[in-house]
Write an enzyme that holds these catalytic residues in place. Structure first.
Site, PDB file in Angstrom:
ATOM      1  N   ASP A 120      -0.658   6.681   2.861  1.00 13.14           N
ATOM      2  CA  ASP A 120      -1.369   7.651   2.980  1.00 13.14           C
ATOM      3  C   ASP A 120      -3.075   7.037   3.376  1.00 13.14           C
ATOM      4  O   ASP A 120      -3.497   6.245   2.839  1.00 13.14           O
ATOM      5  CB  ASP A 120      -1.929   8.219   1.720  1.00 13.14           C
ATOM      6  CG  ASP A 120      -0.472   8.653   1.080  1.00 13.14           C
ATOM      7  OD1 ASP A 120       0.668   8.565   1.604  1.00 13.14           O
ATOM      8  OD2 ASP A 120      -0.404   9.017  -0.187  1.00 13.14           O
ATOM      9  N   LEU A 148       2.947  -2.637   4.121  1.00 11.98           N
ATOM     10  CA  LEU A 148       3.153  -1.572   4.439  1.00 11.98           C
ATOM     11  C   LEU A 148       1.837  -0.700   4.246  1.00 11.98           C
ATOM     12  O   LEU A 148       1.044  -0.675   3.342  1.00 11.98           O
ATOM     13  CB  LEU A 148       4.145  -0.692   3.104  1.00 11.98           C
ATOM     14  CG  LEU A 148       4.600   0.484   3.516  1.00 11.98           C
ATOM     15  CD1 LEU A 148       6.082   0.879   3.052  1.00 11.98           C
ATOM     16  CD2 LEU A 148       3.545   1.290   2.483  1.00 11.98           C
ATOM     17  N   TYR A 202      -3.178   4.503  -6.685  1.00 17.01           N
ATOM     18  CA  TYR A 202      -2.582   5.449  -5.708  1.00 17.01           C
ATOM     19  C   TYR A 202      -3.881   6.340  -4.920  1.00 17.01           C
ATOM     20  O   TYR A 202      -5.134   6.228  -5.002  1.00 17.01           O
ATOM     21  CB  TYR A 202      -1.726   6.443  -6.582  1.00 17.01           C
ATOM     22  CG  TYR A 202      -0.453   5.799  -6.752  1.00 17.01           C
ATOM     23  CD1 TYR A 202       0.017   4.606  -6.149  1.00 17.01           C
ATOM     24  CD2 TYR A 202       0.720   6.552  -7.132  1.00 17.01           C
ATOM     25  CE1 TYR A 202       1.387   4.014  -6.347  1.00 17.01           C
ATOM     26  CE2 TYR A 202       2.145   6.051  -7.181  1.00 17.01           C
ATOM     27  CZ  TYR A 202       2.298   4.887  -6.948  1.00 17.01           C
ATOM     28  OH  TYR A 202       3.451   4.151  -6.656  1.00 17.01           O
TER      29      TYR A 202
END
Ligand code: FRU
Length: 484
Positions: free
Chosen positions: A42, A39, A101
């Site tokens: 951003d 996947l 992240y």
């Protein structure tokens, strides 16, 4: 073997194990960035450094779902042809064990300084969030320096996605946040040296200003100056749908105003969505050597029936939008496809002068699975005009209602679903179709619609229809394949 080496090895194994499956997917695209397996979400760390564009991305190599994210990496000298680089960040350290992240990059002393969020969750699911620094000398490998910011008082642990910039003789950082009373906010920091940061309070959101009480979380903020104004982009979560607005699960948009780097105040106008389509989230910008502000966004939205995507069967999920150049016109952020994308055009294209009178037509030379379609000099006498793409998406303009509609066949249940916006007059359309994606730029980028769609892989037909008299000049180019 270190934990970092172990994770990199496992990711490389996942890529080679599923490579053949992934590239055999009929919905794989030709000129959009995709993950090699797993996947993608951003865009991260977008920067032009020593002449080369670097775009990192949130990547889960092990499944088509979310989890302990890596930073995948593509580089390019022209924004069109991208090279897959080695993994930039793997979630190997205690301060990022549940994911490296989102974050950003800036050049400092000829090196890349990347700031990102270290996501940590304990057994009970309690979250911790660290804003971390990693430095690179070669643009490829990063040395992790660890956390530079812990969550200040007044916020929950939903505190992430640092975006850093230099202004005057200081550095600033915005971070996506949730206040203790569960309101979306953007937190501001400043620094003289990029390692020690001072919390300067809430820049926007929380319980003050025009976007107070505006959802429960803001993700991926980005503050920059554009055409002598300051633009704050962010992705709010928790807005209720309001007429045609806020139709997706979460939104992505901006406010325009004036940021004062001395007093840290930011006076700004109302929130506007950046894109009117189904799939657009977490955009990030950079400024390049030509002085252009370029944006990429994740061409999906979180928490939106991901597992129903047909590409899941082929072990991969999601794509990036095309790069877009931003300007401000009439107090509105305008997005145009980066001009380098003309490089994708094969040959000089075909032109057709079309006249319709209430019928639906098929122009044999204006079709294809991977094309750019430009419609100019559009004159709609009255009623509506529509383009049907591959039998699975319709773009309709109603001149009576001054309304643009993009309809697509839902990948969840096959019914038609729609997104809409008001538009005074339809002058031009530029549409990029890439197998399973559409990006529509209306009236030179005044409105855009981005969407994934999953037509019958054999259908490459485009038809044009109208209720009454209508004419336009259509140009079409077949576009090159630059990804597999
Ligand atoms: C936005 C986001 C960010 C976070 C990242 C994790 O899509 O939720 O807030 O940093 O994705 O992958």
């Amino acid at each position: 073997m270190t934990r970092d080496e172990q994770l990199r090895k496992e990711a490389a194994e996942a890529v080679s194990e599923h490579k053949n499956t992934v590239v055999s997917d009929p919905y794989r695209l030709h000129y959009h960035m995709m993950p090699p397996v797993g996947l993608l979400n951003d865009p991260n760390g977008f920067i032009q450094w020593k002449g080369t564009y670097h775009l990192f991305y949130q990547w889960m190599p092990f499944k088509t779902g979310h989890g302990a994210k890596f930073w995948g990496h593509y580089s390019s000298t022209d924004l069109v042809h991208w090279k897959e680089e080695e993994i930039a960040l793997a979630p190997s350290e205690w301060f990022e064990k549940n994911g490296c992240y989102s974050g950003s990059a800036i050049e400092h002393k000829e090196r890349i300084y990347a700031f990102y969020t270290g996501n940590v969750k304990d057994e009970e699911g309690n979250r911790e969030s660290y804003q971390c620094l990693a430095v690179s000398d070669d643009g490829l490998t990063f040395e992790k320096k660890g956390p530079v910011i812990e969550v200040p008082k007044g916020y929950t642990a939903h505190f992430r996605d640092p975006k850093v910039w230099e202004q005057g003789d200081r550095y600033y950082m915005v971070v996506g946040a949730q206040t203790e009373d569960l309101k979306g906010a953007v937190a501001l920091f400043s620094s003289d040296n990029l390692t020690e940061w001072t919390h300067e309070g809430i820049l926007a959101g929380g319980d003050k200003g025009r976007i107070k009480d505006f959802g429960y979380m803001f993700e991926c903020p980005d503050l920059f100056s554009l055409d002598e104004q300051d633009v704050l982009i962010f992705s709010p979560q928790g807005l209720e749908a309001e007429g045609m607005k806020y139709q997706n699960v979460y939104q992505a948009g901006y406010v325009i105003g004036k940021f004062d780097p001395e007093t840290f105040s930011f006076d700004h106008g109302e929130f506007e969505e950046l894109d009117r389509g189904f799939d657009f989230y977490a955009p990030q910008t950079t400024v390049d050597a030509k002085g252009r502000r370029i944006l990429f966004a994740w061409m999906s939205v979180p928490d939106q029936d991901e597992q129903a995507h047909p590409t899941v069967d082929y072990k991969w999920l999601h794509i990036m939008t095309l790069p877009r150049e931003l300007t401000i016109v009439d107090h509105k952020v305008i997005q145009k496809p980066a001009r380098e994308l003309e490089e994708l055009r094969e040959g000089s294209g075909v032109i057709h002068q079309a006249q319709l009178n209430g019928e639906t037509i098929f122009l044999p030379e204006i079709n294809g699975k991977t094309i750019e379609l430009m419609l100019e000099e559009i004159v709609i006498e009255k009623g509506w005009f529509e383009i049907n793409i591959h039998g699975a998406a319709r773009l309709v303009y109603s001149s009576e209602q001054q309304l643009v509609t993009l309809e697509r066949k839902s990948y969840v249940d096959g019914t038609m679903e729609r997104r809409q916006c008001q538009l005074n007059d339809l002058e031009s359309l530029q549409v990029f179709v890439d197998i399973s994606s559409i990006e529509v730029f209306i009236n030179e980028g005044r409105e855009t619609f981005s969407a994934r769609f999953f037509p019958d892989p054999k259908n490459s037909e485009i038809t044009f229809g109208s209720s009454h008299k209508c004419s336009f000049v259509a140009k079409k180019w077949d576009l090159k394949k630059v990804f597999s």
